[in-house]
Design an enzyme around this catalytic site. Structure first.
Site, PDB file in Angstrom:
ATOM      1  N   GLY A 188       0.823  -1.212   0.000  1.00 34.32           N
ATOM      2  CA  GLY A 188       0.000   0.000   0.000  1.00 34.32           C
ATOM      3  C   GLY A 188       0.852   1.255   0.000  1.00 34.32           C
ATOM      4  N   ALA A 189       0.815   1.995  -1.128  1.00 33.65           N
ATOM      5  CA  ALA A 189       1.556   3.273  -1.193  1.00 33.65           C
ATOM      6  C   ALA A 189       0.612   4.407  -0.838  1.00 33.65           C
ATOM      7  CB  ALA A 189       2.147   3.465  -2.593  1.00 33.65           C
ATOM      8  N   ILE A 192       0.049   5.957   5.185  1.00 36.57           N
ATOM      9  CA  ILE A 192       0.838   5.248   6.197  1.00 36.57           C
ATOM     10  C   ILE A 192       2.054   4.590   5.554  1.00 36.57           C
ATOM     11  CG2 ILE A 192       0.836   3.285   7.809  1.00 36.57           C
ATOM     12  CD1 ILE A 192      -2.038   3.998   8.530  1.00 36.57           C
ATOM     13  N   GLU A 211       2.166  -1.315  -4.507  1.00 35.95           N
ATOM     14  CA  GLU A 211       0.866  -0.649  -4.611  1.00 35.95           C
ATOM     15  C   GLU A 211       0.042  -1.313  -5.703  1.00 35.95           C
ATOM     16  OE1 GLU A 211      -1.049   1.883  -3.180  1.00 35.95           O
ATOM     17  OE2 GLU A 211      -2.434   1.354  -4.791  1.00 35.95           O
ATOM     18  N   VAL A 245      -0.262  -8.302  -4.643  1.00 36.49           N
ATOM     19  CA  VAL A 245       0.383  -9.251  -3.729  1.00 36.49           C
ATOM     20  C   VAL A 245      -0.552 -10.439  -3.544  1.00 36.49           C
ATOM     21  CG1 VAL A 245       1.448  -9.525  -1.460  1.00 36.49           C
ATOM     22  CG2 VAL A 245       1.449  -7.286  -2.562  1.00 36.49           C
ATOM     23  N   GLY A 282      -5.228   0.580   4.169  1.00 31.19           N
ATOM     24  CA  GLY A 282      -6.412   1.336   4.549  1.00 31.19           C
ATOM     25  C   GLY A 282      -6.938   0.892   5.905  1.00 31.19           C
ATOM     26  N   ALA A 331      -7.807  12.993  11.470  1.00 36.98           N
ATOM     27  CA  ALA A 331      -8.069  13.429  12.842  1.00 36.98           C
ATOM     28  C   ALA A 331      -8.790  14.778  12.851  1.00 36.98           C
ATOM     29  CB  ALA A 331      -6.753  13.524  13.615  1.00 36.98           C
ATOM     30  N   HIS A 455       9.203  38.533   3.256  1.00 39.60           N
ATOM     31  CA  HIS A 455      10.351  38.082   2.457  1.00 39.60           C
ATOM     32  C   HIS A 455      11.573  38.019   3.358  1.00 39.60           C
ATOM     33  CE1 HIS A 455      13.112  37.616  -0.867  1.00 39.60           C
ATOM     34  NE2 HIS A 455      13.872  38.552  -0.292  1.00 39.60           N
TER      35      HIS A 455
HETATM   36  P1  NAD Z   1      -4.673   4.719   2.362  1.00 36.84           P
HETATM   37  O1  NAD Z   1      -6.082   4.561   1.932  1.00 36.84           O
HETATM   38  O2  NAD Z   1      -4.062   6.071   2.450  1.00 36.84           O
HETATM   39  O3  NAD Z   1      -3.714   3.880   1.378  1.00 36.84           O
HETATM   40  C1  NAD Z   1      -3.856   2.503   1.156  1.00 36.84           C
HETATM   41  C2  NAD Z   1      -3.194   2.161  -0.161  1.00 36.84           C
HETATM   42  O4  NAD Z   1      -3.136   0.747  -0.256  1.00 36.84           O
HETATM   43  C3  NAD Z   1      -3.957   2.658  -1.373  1.00 36.84           C
HETATM   44  O5  NAD Z   1      -3.069   3.310  -2.258  1.00 36.84           O
HETATM   45  C4  NAD Z   1      -4.530   1.371  -1.987  1.00 36.84           C
HETATM   46  O6  NAD Z   1      -4.657   1.430  -3.391  1.00 36.84           O
HETATM   47  C5  NAD Z   1      -3.480   0.351  -1.570  1.00 36.84           C
HETATM   48  N1  NAD Z   1      -3.960  -1.037  -1.489  1.00 36.84           N
HETATM   49  C6  NAD Z   1      -5.144  -1.470  -1.009  1.00 36.84           C
HETATM   50  N2  NAD Z   1      -5.196  -2.828  -1.063  1.00 36.84           N
HETATM   51  C7  NAD Z   1      -4.007  -3.257  -1.580  1.00 36.84           C
HETATM   52  C8  NAD Z   1      -3.442  -4.524  -1.871  1.00 36.84           C
HETATM   53  N3  NAD Z   1      -4.107  -5.642  -1.621  1.00 36.84           N
HETATM   54  N4  NAD Z   1      -2.189  -4.567  -2.386  1.00 36.84           N
HETATM   55  C9  NAD Z   1      -1.495  -3.415  -2.625  1.00 36.84           C
HETATM   56  N5  NAD Z   1      -1.990  -2.195  -2.388  1.00 36.84           N
HETATM   57  C10 NAD Z   1      -3.229  -2.103  -1.855  1.00 36.84           C
HETATM   58  O7  NAD Z   1      -4.574   3.918   3.734  1.00 36.84           O
HETATM   59  P2  NAD Z   1      -3.445   3.880   4.853  1.00 36.84           P
HETATM   60  O8  NAD Z   1      -2.160   4.421   4.346  1.00 36.84           O
HETATM   61  O9  NAD Z   1      -3.494   2.513   5.407  1.00 36.84           O
HETATM   62  O10 NAD Z   1      -4.008   4.894   5.923  1.00 36.84           O
HETATM   63  C11 NAD Z   1      -5.243   4.614   6.573  1.00 36.84           C
HETATM   64  C12 NAD Z   1      -5.993   5.871   6.898  1.00 36.84           C
HETATM   65  O11 NAD Z   1      -5.299   6.636   7.853  1.00 36.84           O
HETATM   66  C13 NAD Z   1      -6.208   6.732   5.683  1.00 36.84           C
HETATM   67  O12 NAD Z   1      -7.572   7.045   5.591  1.00 36.84           O
HETATM   68  C14 NAD Z   1      -5.400   7.965   5.948  1.00 36.84           C
HETATM   69  O13 NAD Z   1      -6.059   9.133   5.490  1.00 36.84           O
HETATM   70  C15 NAD Z   1      -5.231   7.985   7.452  1.00 36.84           C
HETATM   71  N6  NAD Z   1      -3.899   8.532   7.766  1.00 36.84           N
HETATM   72  C16 NAD Z   1      -3.692   9.851   7.543  1.00 36.84           C
HETATM   73  C17 NAD Z   1      -2.440  10.382   7.767  1.00 36.84           C
HETATM   74  C18 NAD Z   1      -2.212  11.838   7.478  1.00 36.84           C
HETATM   75  O14 NAD Z   1      -3.169  12.572   7.372  1.00 36.84           O
HETATM   76  N7  NAD Z   1      -0.963  12.278   7.309  1.00 36.84           N
HETATM   77  C19 NAD Z   1      -1.396   9.581   8.194  1.00 36.84           C
HETATM   78  C20 NAD Z   1      -1.640   8.233   8.387  1.00 36.84           C
HETATM   79  C21 NAD Z   1      -2.912   7.721   8.168  1.00 36.84           C
END
Ligand code: NAD
Length: 478
Positions: A188-189, A192, A211, A245, A282, A331, A455
């Site tokens: 998952g790219a 997180i 991803e 995967v 996710g 959040a 500036h």
């Molecule tokens: P995400 O939805 O941001 O990303 C998940 C990624 O995994 C997606 O690109 C998706 O296409 C990919 N994916 C899904 N199933 C897959 C598979 N089987 N194989 C390969 N890729 C796959 O989810 P996350 O990174 O787990 O974060 C979870 C939640 O937490 C999100 O809703 C995010 O907004 C929130 N979060 C936010 C922040 C921030 O605001 N900076 C930081 C961390 C988490």
């Protein structure tokens, strides 16, 4: 006999603690229940964000960034250090101390605002009766004139890559590695995957990110994603797109555990061996055990608590906010919903503007945006003008050795109203709020262009980008 409150909040994460404190400020008698325990086994308020999300990840991002800069950037300033080392235990300990400070801070805020905390697992029954199974096994019953559900979310687990807390982990495990893994794979790219992948890459791990989708960060503006992908790859993050995967097999024991990860992309099937696998595909709304039969609260097809635009569940006096309902799992979206619902209960006009919620990814460079992307404007047939400005032409950014990235302002072609702002670069997590403010006040690109910016500052890139909408940027050819 159940104790009676004006408001019972289930969950003391970002959405829940905001709801509880705001309701208490408005003169209501409030209880807030949370089941979570900290690393020390003691109750810890603050939810995913404070315990195992936003705050600890930012602590590690900052530590790893300092280490990376010491090795790769300080040289440009003429600063050298021989043989720098990272003490992972100390780094993680610093993170834990920050978490403790902030989770303890919520307990103090509850005390100061006379919110009564309950530590245990809450289940909502009919007629707004909430039963709390406390950590010592005892049960208490509370009733609320209003109940606000703020139960949060849990990591999604893949059936072929079950978390074992050692070799296959979610974000929680990846915050607590005891040493830098030599090889780390991330599924998952997303937010997180990129943030925690960056942490361990900067500390020396080989990181492969797998991803499933063919496009990188499809939710972001395409130009931002393109620059981000280029910068991340330059840092050595091995990002494989369109990678499906199919298997993750753990072999070995203890510290010798390894994971064989099998995936297929357009080059064919491949199996890689890594020390740790982070699954970051996710999160899903947390609703397990939350609703007793007869509570009347419904779940959507995706398992989220069903609510209307005011976060009302349709059951008299029952509301739901934050990650457990529709909308982005952020959040700060939960903060706003928590406050809005407390105000609605008090008869005030509580409201959340979903069009101006900022997004931030805390990588290096950072990504941030608010409003519509160019792709969305095109799809929706909205006429727009775009102005952008590169940080490579911003004096402050270059002085900081942070020339990567740009700012883009999107404005309506006829009214000039700002419809979106997209940034990739240093400190854009702070800069994006200039776009949020402009949009919240329904400002135009010309408004932004006519506002005096200090500036030298990174914010001048926004100024120039706003001027570029009208082809009058000063520091670049238009
Ligand atoms: P995400 O939805 O941001 O990303 C998940 C990624 O995994 C997606 O690109 C998706 O296409 C990919 N994916 C899904 N199933 C897959 C598979 N089987 N194989 C390969 N890729 C796959 O989810 P996350 O990174 O787990 O974060 C979870 C939640 O937490 C999100 O809703 C995010 O907004 C929130 N979060 C936010 C922040 C921030 O605001 N900076 C930081 C961390 C988490």
């Amino acid at each position: 006999m159940a104790e009676q409150f004006d408001v019972v909040v289930i969950g003391a994460g970002p959405a829940g603690y905001h709801a509880a404190i705001r309701a208490a400020q408005l003169g209501m008698k409030v209880a807030c229940i949370d089941a979570a325990l900290g690393k020390d086994g003691k109750p810890a308020l603050g939810g995913t964000c404070l315990r195992v999300g936003c705050i600890p990840s930012k602590a590690l991002l900052d530590s790893s960034r300092q280490f990376h800069n010491l090795q790769h950037i300080f040289g440009e300033h003429g600063i050298t250090a021989s043989n720098p080392k990272i003490d992972v235990e100390k780094m993680v300990g610093r993170k834990d101390a920050i978490v403790k400070q902030f989770t303890g801070g919520i307990a103090q805020l509850f005390k100061a605002n006379k919110v009564t905390p309950y530590y245990g697992f809450a289940t909502l029954h009919a007629d707004r009766l909430v039963k709390v199974k406390q950590h010592d096994g005892s049960e208490v019953e509370l009733t609320g004139t209003n109940v606000i559900i703020a139960a949060g979310s849990d990591s999604i687990e893949l059936p072929f890559a079950k978390f074992d807390g050692e070799a296959i982990v979610d974000n929680v495990g990846a915050l607590d590695f005891t040493e830098v893994p030599k090889r780390l794979a991330v599924i998952g790219a997303g937010v997180i995957g990129l943030e925690l992948g960056s942490v361990w890459k900067r500390l020396g791990a080989e990181v492969v990110i797998l991803e499933a989708l063919p496009d990188f960060l499809a939710a972001a503006d395409a130009e931002v994603s393109k620059v981000a992908a280029r910068e991340f790859r330059k840092q050595g993050l091995d990002i494989r797109l369109g990678a499906k995967v199919s298997k993750a097999e753990v072999t070995g024991k203890g510290k010798k555990k390894e994971v064989q990860v099998t995936f297929a992309d357009k080059k064919g099937e491949e199996t890689i061996t890594v020390d740790k696998l982070l699954v970051a595909v996710g999160r899903k709304a947390a609703s397990k055990g939350l609703l007793a039969e007869g509570s009347g609260v419904k779940l959507t097809e995706r398992g989220q608590i069903e609510v209307d635009e005011h976060c009302h569940t349709g059951v008299d006096g029952v509301w739901a906010v934050g990650d457990c309902v529709r909308g982005p799992m952020l959040a700060h979206k939960g903060f706003e919903e928590g406050i809005a619902v407390a105000e609605l209960i008090a008869g005030l006009p509580g409201h959340v503007n979903f069009d101006t919620i900022p997004w931030v990814i805390y990588t290096e460079p950072e990504l941030a945006w608010v409003g519509k992307t160019e792709q969305q404007l095109k799809e929706e047939g909205i006429p727009y003008r775009s102005g952008s400005f590169p940080f490579a032409a911003n004096g402050r950014a270059v002085a900081m050795v942070e020339p990567a990235g740009f700012v883009k302002v999107l404005a309506h072609a006829e009214t000039d109203r700002v419809l979106g702002m997209h940034l990739v670069g240093a400190n854009v997590s702070e800069l994006v709020h200039e776009g949020v403010l402009t949009m919240e006040f329904k400002g135009s690109a010309d408004d932004l262009a006519r506002i005096c910016h200090a500036h030298p500052s990174l914010s001048e890139a926004i100024h120039d980008a706003a001027m570029a909408v009208d082809k009058r940027a000063i520091h670049k050819a238009n």
